[in-house]
Write an enzyme that holds these catalytic residues in place. Structure first.
Site, PDB file in Angstrom:
ATOM      1  N   LYS A 182      24.605   8.346   8.734  1.00 17.15           N
ATOM      2  CA  LYS A 182      23.376   7.855   9.361  1.00 17.15           C
ATOM      3  C   LYS A 182      22.743   6.690   8.581  1.00 17.15           C
ATOM      4  CE  LYS A 182      22.145  12.259  11.596  1.00 17.15           C
ATOM      5  NZ  LYS A 182      21.070  13.268  11.744  1.00 17.15           N
ATOM      6  N   TYR A 219      22.086  11.514  21.857  1.00 11.84           N
ATOM      7  CA  TYR A 219      21.294  12.707  21.522  1.00 11.84           C
ATOM      8  C   TYR A 219      20.554  13.270  22.735  1.00 11.84           C
ATOM      9  CZ  TYR A 219      21.818  12.611  16.381  1.00 11.84           C
ATOM     10  OH  TYR A 219      22.294  12.700  15.088  1.00 11.84           O
ATOM     11  N   ARG A 273      30.694  20.940   9.127  1.00  4.53           N
ATOM     12  CA  ARG A 273      29.313  21.456   9.096  1.00  4.53           C
ATOM     13  C   ARG A 273      29.008  22.070   7.724  1.00  4.53           C
ATOM     14  NH1 ARG A 273      25.792  20.122  13.206  1.00  4.53           N
ATOM     15  NH2 ARG A 273      24.703  22.058  12.725  1.00  4.53           N
ATOM     16  N   THR A 322      20.430  21.358   8.189  1.00  8.99           N
ATOM     17  CA  THR A 322      19.685  20.203   8.715  1.00  8.99           C
ATOM     18  C   THR A 322      18.603  19.747   7.736  1.00  8.99           C
ATOM     19  OG1 THR A 322      20.005  21.175  10.909  1.00  8.99           O
ATOM     20  CG2 THR A 322      18.407  19.374  10.736  1.00  8.99           C
ATOM     21  N   ARG A 374      23.985  16.905   2.454  1.00  9.84           N
ATOM     22  CA  ARG A 374      22.537  16.838   2.666  1.00  9.84           C
ATOM     23  C   ARG A 374      21.755  17.255   1.421  1.00  9.84           C
ATOM     24  NH1 ARG A 374      22.751  18.904   8.956  1.00  9.84           N
ATOM     25  NH2 ARG A 374      22.661  16.847   9.934  1.00  9.84           N
ATOM     26  N   ASN A 428      18.647  12.658   7.373  1.00  8.65           N
ATOM     27  CA  ASN A 428      19.477  13.633   6.655  1.00  8.65           C
ATOM     28  C   ASN A 428      20.947  13.225   6.541  1.00  8.65           C
ATOM     29  OD1 ASN A 428      20.178  14.074   9.268  1.00  8.65           O
ATOM     30  ND2 ASN A 428      19.554  16.217   9.351  1.00  8.65           N
ATOM     31  N   HIS A 484      25.615  13.277  10.670  1.00  8.48           N
ATOM     32  CA  HIS A 484      25.717  14.081  11.898  1.00  8.48           C
ATOM     33  C   HIS A 484      27.124  14.650  11.960  1.00  8.48           C
ATOM     34  CE1 HIS A 484      25.757  15.255  16.133  1.00  8.48           C
ATOM     35  NE2 HIS A 484      26.982  14.755  16.140  1.00  8.48           N
ATOM     36  N   GLU A 501      31.561  13.835  22.042  1.00  5.09           N
ATOM     37  CA  GLU A 501      31.081  12.851  21.063  1.00  5.09           C
ATOM     38  C   GLU A 501      32.194  11.899  20.619  1.00  5.09           C
ATOM     39  OE1 GLU A 501      29.150  15.182  18.022  1.00  5.09           O
ATOM     40  OE2 GLU A 501      27.544  15.786  19.391  1.00  5.09           O
TER      41      GLU A 501
HETATM   42  P1  ADP Z   1      22.030  19.091  13.051  1.00  2.00           P
HETATM   43  O1  ADP Z   1      22.156  17.592  12.862  1.00  2.00           O
HETATM   44  O2  ADP Z   1      22.021  19.817  11.716  1.00  2.00           O
HETATM   45  O3  ADP Z   1      23.032  19.659  14.026  1.00  2.00           O
HETATM   46  P2  ADP Z   1      19.960  19.360  15.133  1.00  2.00           P
HETATM   47  O4  ADP Z   1      21.050  19.278  16.175  1.00  2.00           O
HETATM   48  O5  ADP Z   1      18.986  20.490  15.213  1.00  2.00           O
HETATM   49  O6  ADP Z   1      20.563  19.366  13.646  1.00  2.00           O
HETATM   50  O7  ADP Z   1      19.092  18.025  15.187  1.00  2.00           O
HETATM   51  C1  ADP Z   1      19.694  16.765  15.354  1.00  2.00           C
HETATM   52  C2  ADP Z   1      19.061  15.781  14.390  1.00  2.00           C
HETATM   53  O8  ADP Z   1      17.690  15.591  14.773  1.00  2.00           O
HETATM   54  C3  ADP Z   1      18.979  16.228  12.915  1.00  2.00           C
HETATM   55  O9  ADP Z   1      20.164  16.032  12.204  1.00  2.00           O
HETATM   56  C4  ADP Z   1      17.848  15.369  12.400  1.00  2.00           C
HETATM   57  O10 ADP Z   1      18.261  14.023  12.120  1.00  2.00           O
HETATM   58  C5  ADP Z   1      16.899  15.353  13.605  1.00  2.00           C
HETATM   59  N1  ADP Z   1      15.903  16.429  13.477  1.00  2.00           N
HETATM   60  C6  ADP Z   1      16.089  17.754  13.677  1.00  2.00           C
HETATM   61  N2  ADP Z   1      14.957  18.455  13.460  1.00  2.00           N
HETATM   62  C7  ADP Z   1      14.008  17.532  13.127  1.00  2.00           C
HETATM   63  C8  ADP Z   1      12.635  17.606  12.787  1.00  2.00           C
HETATM   64  N3  ADP Z   1      11.991  18.779  12.765  1.00  2.00           N
HETATM   65  N4  ADP Z   1      11.986  16.454  12.504  1.00  2.00           N
HETATM   66  C9  ADP Z   1      12.626  15.257  12.532  1.00  2.00           C
HETATM   67  N5  ADP Z   1      13.925  15.116  12.852  1.00  2.00           N
HETATM   68  C10 ADP Z   1      14.621  16.232  13.131  1.00  2.00           C
END
Ligand code: ADP
Length: 140
Positions: free
Chosen positions: A11, A51, A87, A93, A104, A114, A117, A128
């Site tokens: 990212k 997304y 993962r 996350t 992370r 973070n 992805h 994807e």
């Molecule tokens: P992951 O990437 O771990 O699968 P999610 O699918 O829940 O997590 O969320 C997608 C992405 O959205 C996260 O990697 C992060 O960049 C962003 N995100 C998730 N939760 C939050 C939050 N509470 N505030 C800001 N950004 C968030």
């Protein structure tokens, strides 16, 4: 365990800090192989399409702007159980919850910024990978 492919994105917070190589090294050390890779600069609209499942979440607008703020490196990683393994290497996350040694834990700035992805299921991985790569670009 079956050989799988998964979609990884390094990212903007990570490409900006020149961490691409350090992150890819963690994937490779875990037995994942990079079988496709490119550096691209998404528009907010493209990030929004990628997304789309998060459209209703409060952070969606912020997430799309963030993903379009700097270039990203999109990659297809291949290996045994690649989806779950990636993962694991990524970590939780929220970096505050991420296990030691994960991408992370070591590099993420916040829950939003973070660093990586990774596809979360076989269905997501198929969608994807096709979002970013044509079959010709995948070199196993
Ligand atoms: P992951 O990437 O771990 O699968 P999610 O699918 O829940 O997590 O969320 C997608 C992405 O959205 C996260 O990697 C992060 O960049 C962003 N995100 C998730 N939760 C939050 C939050 N509470 N505030 C800001 N950004 C968030």
């Amino acid at each position: 365990m079956a050989i799988e492919r998964t979609l990884s994105i390094i990212k903007p917070d990570a490409t900006k800090r020149n961490l691409t190589g350090k992150i890819v090294a963690k994937f490779e050390e875990a037995g994942l192989r990079v079988v496709a890779s490119k550096r691209i600069h998404l528009t907010a609209a493209q990030a929004g399409e990628f997304y789309a499942e998060h459209k209703e979440r409060g952070f969606y607008g912020e997430l799309c702007e963030f993903m379009a703020s700097e270039p990203v490196v999109v990659q297809v990683l291949e290996g045994e159980g690649a989806i779950a393994k990636n993962r694991e290497v990524m970590g939780a996350t929220d970096p505050a919850q991420a296990a030691d040694g994960t991408v992370r834990k070591d590099f993420a700035l916040s829950k939003g910024e973070n660093s990586v992805h990774g596809s979360d299921s076989a269905e997501s991985a198929a969608r994807e990978i096709a979002f970013f790569f044509s079959g010709l670009e995948l070199v196993g």
